[in-house]
Write a protein that holds these residues in place. Structure first.
Motif, PDB file in Angstrom:
ATOM      1  N   UNK A  96      -7.403  10.009  -9.095  1.00 26.60           N
ATOM      2  CA  UNK A  96      -6.368   9.080  -9.540  1.00 26.60           C
ATOM      3  C   UNK A  96      -6.034   8.111  -8.422  1.00 26.60           C
ATOM      4  N   UNK A  97      -5.359   7.038  -8.782  1.00 26.74           N
ATOM      5  CA  UNK A  97      -4.797   6.134  -7.789  1.00 26.74           C
ATOM      6  C   UNK A  97      -3.388   5.745  -8.213  1.00 26.74           C
ATOM      7  N   UNK A  98      -2.653   5.171  -7.285  1.00 31.95           N
ATOM      8  CA  UNK A  98      -1.261   4.775  -7.490  1.00 31.95           C
ATOM      9  C   UNK A  98      -1.170   3.254  -7.550  1.00 31.95           C
ATOM     10  N   UNK A 109       8.215   8.664  -0.362  1.00 30.49           N
ATOM     11  CA  UNK A 109       6.964   8.130   0.176  1.00 30.49           C
ATOM     12  C   UNK A 109       7.213   7.569   1.564  1.00 30.49           C
ATOM     13  N   UNK A 110       6.140   7.414   2.326  1.00 31.64           N
ATOM     14  CA  UNK A 110       6.234   6.998   3.721  1.00 31.64           C
ATOM     15  C   UNK A 110       5.582   5.630   3.941  1.00 31.64           C
ATOM     16  N   UNK A 111       6.183   4.853   4.816  1.00 33.14           N
ATOM     17  CA  UNK A 111       5.577   3.626   5.322  1.00 33.14           C
ATOM     18  C   UNK A 111       5.895   3.535   6.815  1.00 33.14           C
ATOM     19  N   UNK A 131       0.838  -1.194   0.000  1.00 29.55           N
ATOM     20  CA  UNK A 131       0.000   0.000   0.000  1.00 29.55           C
ATOM     21  C   UNK A 131       0.872   1.243   0.000  1.00 29.55           C
ATOM     22  N   UNK A 132       0.426   2.267  -0.680  1.00 34.40           N
ATOM     23  CA  UNK A 132       1.051   3.583  -0.598  1.00 34.40           C
ATOM     24  C   UNK A 132      -0.025   4.552  -0.141  1.00 34.40           C
TER      25      UNK A 132
END
Length: 232
Positions: free
Chosen positions: A144-146, A100-102, A1-2
């Motif tokens: 939109x989606x990634x 990006x973060x996780x 997941x992002x």
């Protein structure tokens, strides 16, 4: 997941990197979250930035609010799923980012935020798809989606999925409406770990309302929790 990313570059830097014009103003973003309005570059308008909402309402579900949304789709099946395959064929986009973060779970209640970047923090693009639909008021919205894929060795330590990061050389082909499915799917692999790095950041990133440069700065475990053993 992002579910969270950053775009801390200036308007000028983004226009130069993506060779696209951005009409109006743009302020760097350090904590982009779903439902927010952010810049993308679409297959319909590859020479300019468009501002779309992050989170797609599937084209088979008309007149639903943005809150009823998807934010990611699996790259492995995006061309097959009824909710995404039309967008995959005709409505693809680049989602500019520079990190990006996780979150890594430590114990039962603690999650430690990490930021992932490429090179020296250079901008790059996620592979995205976009949609147009009417809300309950009859207004046209663009969302939109990634796309996500299997993680590389760096991301794998934190999460079991990662966003699809396109090679710069593939960006034009991703937007090209005449690209074949086989060619498009070949672009959606896992980005090489050797070109990426990660580091811990402040817990302030957990709050969507926080959006400032301190969120993308490296923060040591001691600064966050007063205890290095959490990373042992």
């Amino acid at each position: 997941m992002c579910g969270r990313y950053s775009l801390s570059k200036s308007k000028l830097e983004l226009e130069e990197r993506f060779q696209a014009e951005m009409l109006g103003d743009f302020q760097p973003r350090y904590n982009i979250a779903p439902t927010q309005l952010v810049p993308v570059i679409t297959s319909d308008s590859p020479k300019g930035f468009s501002f779309f909402y992050w989170g797609i309402t599937p084209d088979f579900a008309k007149n639903k609010p943005v809150s009823q949304k998807f934010i990611n789709a699996k790259a492995e099946t995006v061309h097959q799923k009824a909710s995404f395959k039309n967008s995959f064929k005709t409505r693809r986009c680049l989602v500019p980012a520079d990190g990006f973060f996780e979150w890594k779970r430590v114990g039962k209640k603690t999650k430690i935020p990490y930021r992932f970047t490429i090179g020296d923090g250079e901008p790059f693009s996620f592979a995205g798809i976009w949609e147009e639909y009417e809300n309950e008021k009859g207004e046209t919205k663009h969302t939109f989606l990634i796309l996500t894929t299997e993680p590389n060795s760096i991301v794998q330590e934190i999460h079991d999925r990662m966003p699809v990061i396109l090679k710069k050389s593939d960006e034009k082909k991703w937007l090209d409406k005449y690209s074949k499915d086989e060619e498009l799917l070949s672009m959606l692999g896992t980005y090489t770990a050797e070109k990426m790095q990660s580091y811990t950041v402040s817990q302030q990133v957990n709050q969507v309302s926080n959006d400032n440069p301190s969120l993308i700065k490296k923060t040591s475990p001691m600064d966050q929790f007063g205890n290095y053993t959490l990373f042992g």
